[in-house]
Design an enzyme around this catalytic site. Structure first.
Site, short mmCIF file in Angstrom:
data_model
loop_
_atom_site.label_atom_id
_atom_site.label_comp_id
_atom_site.label_asym_id
_atom_site.label_seq_id
_atom_site.Cartn_x
_atom_site.Cartn_y
_atom_site.Cartn_z
N LYS A 166 12.90 3.91 -3.66
CA LYS A 166 12.52 5.21 -4.42
C LYS A 166 12.37 5.76 -3.69
CE LYS A 166 10.12 8.77 -7.05
NZ LYS A 166 9.87 9.29 -6.29
N GLY A 221 1.47 6.67 -0.29
CA GLY A 221 0.69 7.19 -0.59
C GLY A 221 -0.45 7.70 -0.93
N SER A 222 -1.06 8.51 -1.96
CA SER A 222 -2.25 8.83 -2.68
C SER A 222 -2.83 7.72 -3.48
CB SER A 222 -2.30 9.90 -3.17
OG SER A 222 -1.35 9.47 -4.73
N GLY A 225 -1.72 7.76 -6.97
CA GLY A 225 0.25 7.46 -7.01
C GLY A 225 -0.42 5.67 -6.90
N GLY A 226 -1.00 5.18 -5.78
CA GLY A 226 -1.23 3.54 -6.12
C GLY A 226 -1.98 3.04 -7.35
N GLU A 245 -1.06 1.97 1.21
CA GLU A 245 -1.82 1.84 1.99
C GLU A 245 -1.74 3.58 1.65
OE1 GLU A 245 -1.59 5.66 4.37
OE2 GLU A 245 0.24 3.97 6.10
N CYS A 282 -1.81 9.95 8.16
CA CYS A 282 -2.25 9.05 7.79
C CYS A 282 -4.01 8.47 8.60
CB CYS A 282 -1.74 7.81 7.25
SG CYS A 282 -0.93 6.86 8.39
N GLU A 372 -10.44 12.14 2.27
CA GLU A 372 -9.60 12.26 2.66
C GLU A 372 -8.65 13.69 2.59
OE1 GLU A 372 -4.98 10.43 4.22
OE2 GLU A 372 -5.38 10.95 1.63
#
Length: 504
Positions: A166, A221-222, A225-226, A245, A282, A372
């Site tokens: 994606k 990603g965030s 999003g996860g 991650e 990250c 974060e």
């Protein structure tokens, strides 16, 4: 069809149409093509897939100039940084070729039939086999190392799993170009059609994760999003693996001895690390614990002077820039938080961010400060004694990394810190800075939730383990076994009747 338009971060202006959002029927076609390709990719064997990975690296190298130029226009990360990122990615592809040829990742084991305290034991032969098609979600901040090419794609293909990527909306033209290069190289190396696919658009990504042909998802990603992808997975009739991650604060501890010995060097290293790539790593050190008193003041003062002279930096996209402005304002306004330094004023165009250094105390260390923050911002927390330092460490969320900067020959306090942080991080650094992540056999790029949710992650050779599952053959004739499990095979390490046998 909906156009996917690239945006130039330096100006905020559209570049042009890079692709169209992928329709649901095309998502399904790509997933089914990947499923059809899976047995053929497996039958290429370790040698064939090693050749495939090296062909992919060669293809990227041959188009280096064009890839770097397109990526720089879409990300503003700079040609030097992107050139190095592409070198890393090509190295990683070739390294997984070495992993395949070395073969220990299979954990091949042979138990011959015989008697045991439990009674008769049949002939049992076990090794890892591919999971099946994998969906890989590209990351915004590494268009050449965690995107269409990168650790997820390389390790999945090495495992024998077709990949459907994606593409990230921050660099759609880069994603399309890299995919075209990789697909052409894959065809040239004899890989089956369907080995690689690409989709564009948020709905296409959701449809990909939901498709029954997909057996695992790799995501960088965030946390938001996860969680969204996990909700899709939970609604599937069959569970699949999700390797995410997601978030990392990466705390750094400066001991009193280190502050006393090399304040200026530490300040330069810390500022260089948290502003590298506009703080969009990250592994960026987001929170630094520095002792109170004159020695610690020297570190903070030197950091502040460096930040004050730092120019505004370009972020990857409008969403990141908006979030950075919101988080910066929110943290700056919290009780007990002081602004130690701000960088240069923005020029007023593009997705700019002003570097920011904040300070606070252990007493004022709230949960909001330990989240974060993506961008060139760091928070310094001053501690008055070791007991205060340990209180602060106990409030840290889990991270990809934790770092200890020591004085010469110092071991007692670093050991105490490492014992506390071992359960909260995946990598512990001494006298270094965490923003570099080497690709090696011993590397690990994970940590407890919310940094990652898996034991094996996207950097290092153990990344291949995510896309494999164990399989055992019982009383199987030699003719149906993989060659790695046949009696006379000597090409890889194997455990035979409990004893490790090396190749040769």
């Amino acid at each position: 069809m909906v156009d996917v338009v690239g945006i130039e971060p330096r100006t905020g202006e559209p570049i042009g149409v890079a692709a169209q959002e992928t329709a649901p029927e095309e998502v399904a076609r790509l997933a089914e093509a990947a499923l059809a390709a899976a047995p053929h990719l497996d039958r290429m064997g370790r040698t064939g897939r090693a050749a495939l990975l090296r062909a992919l690296a060669d293809g990227l190298e041959a188009e280096r100039d064009d890839i770097v130029a397109v990526a720089d226009r879409e990300t503003a990360l700079g040609t030097g940084r992107l050139d190095g990122e592409l070198t890393r990615t090509c190295y990683q592809l070739r390294l997984f070729g070495d992993v395949l040829e070395e073969g220990s990742y299979l954990e091949a084991a042979v138990d011959h039939p015989g008697d045991s305290p439990m009674g008769p034991v049949p002939d049992l032969r076990r090794m890892f086999v591919p999971l099946g098609p994998v969906a890989v979600f590209g990351a915004s901040n590494f268009p050449l190392a965690f995107s269409v090419p990168g650790g997820d794609t390389a390790s999945a293909l090495a495992a024998g799993c077709p990949v459907v990527v994606k593409a990230h909306g921050s660099h759609p033209a880069t994603s399309r170009l890299c995919f075209e290069v990789l697909a052409r190289a894959a065809r040239g190396s004899g890989a089956p059609e369907g080995t690689l696919g690409i989709v564009h658009g948020q709905q296409a990504g959701a449809g990909l994760v939901a498709h029954p042909a997909i057996r695992a998802v790799g995501f960088t990603g965030s946390v938001t999003g996860g969680h969204a992808l996990l909700r899709i997975i939970e609604q599937r009739p069959d569970p699949i693996s999700f390797f995410g991650e997601l978030s990392s604060l990466n705390p750094v501890v400066v001991t009193p001895s280190a502050a006393r010995e090399r304040a200026a060097d530490i300040a330069a290293g810390l500022v260089g690390s948290f502003t590298l790539g506009a703080g969009q790593f990250c592994t960026k050190p987001g929170l630094v614990l520095i002792p109170a008193g004159a020695d610690g003041d020297a570190v903070v003062d030197a950091m502040a002077e460096s930040v004050a002279h730092a120019p505004a930096q370009i972020l990857l996209n409008e969403g990141i820039a908006t979030a950075y402005a919101r988080v910066s304002a929110g943290l700056s306004g919290r009780p007990g938080v002081r602004t130690a330094a701000r960088g240069g004023d923005p020029a007023g165009k593009g997705f700019e961010a002003v570097p920011l250094l904040l300070t606070t105390s252990v007493a004022d260390l709230s949960p909001e400060i330990t989240e974060e923050y993506f961008g060139p911002l760091a928070v310094v927390v001053r501690y008055a004694a070791e007991s205060e330092l340990f209180v602060a460490l106990d409030r840290m969320p889990s991270s990809l990394t934790a770092t200890v900067l020591r004085g010469t020959g110092e071991t007692a306090l670093p050991l105490a810190v490492s014992e506390r942080m071992r359960c909260r991080a995946g990598r512990l650094l001494f006298d270094a800075y965490p923003t570099g992540v080497a690709v090696t056999w011993a590397q690990h790029h994970g940590g407890p939730w919310p940094s990652t949710n898996s034991q094996h992650t996207s950097v290092g050779t153990s990344a291949i383990r995510r896309f494999l599952r164990p399989f055992t053959w019982q009383n199987a004739p030699q003719e149906v076994l993989p060659e790695e499990l046949t009696d006379d095979y000597r090409g890889i390490p194997r455990r035979i009747d409990g004893q490790l046998h090396l190749p040769g």
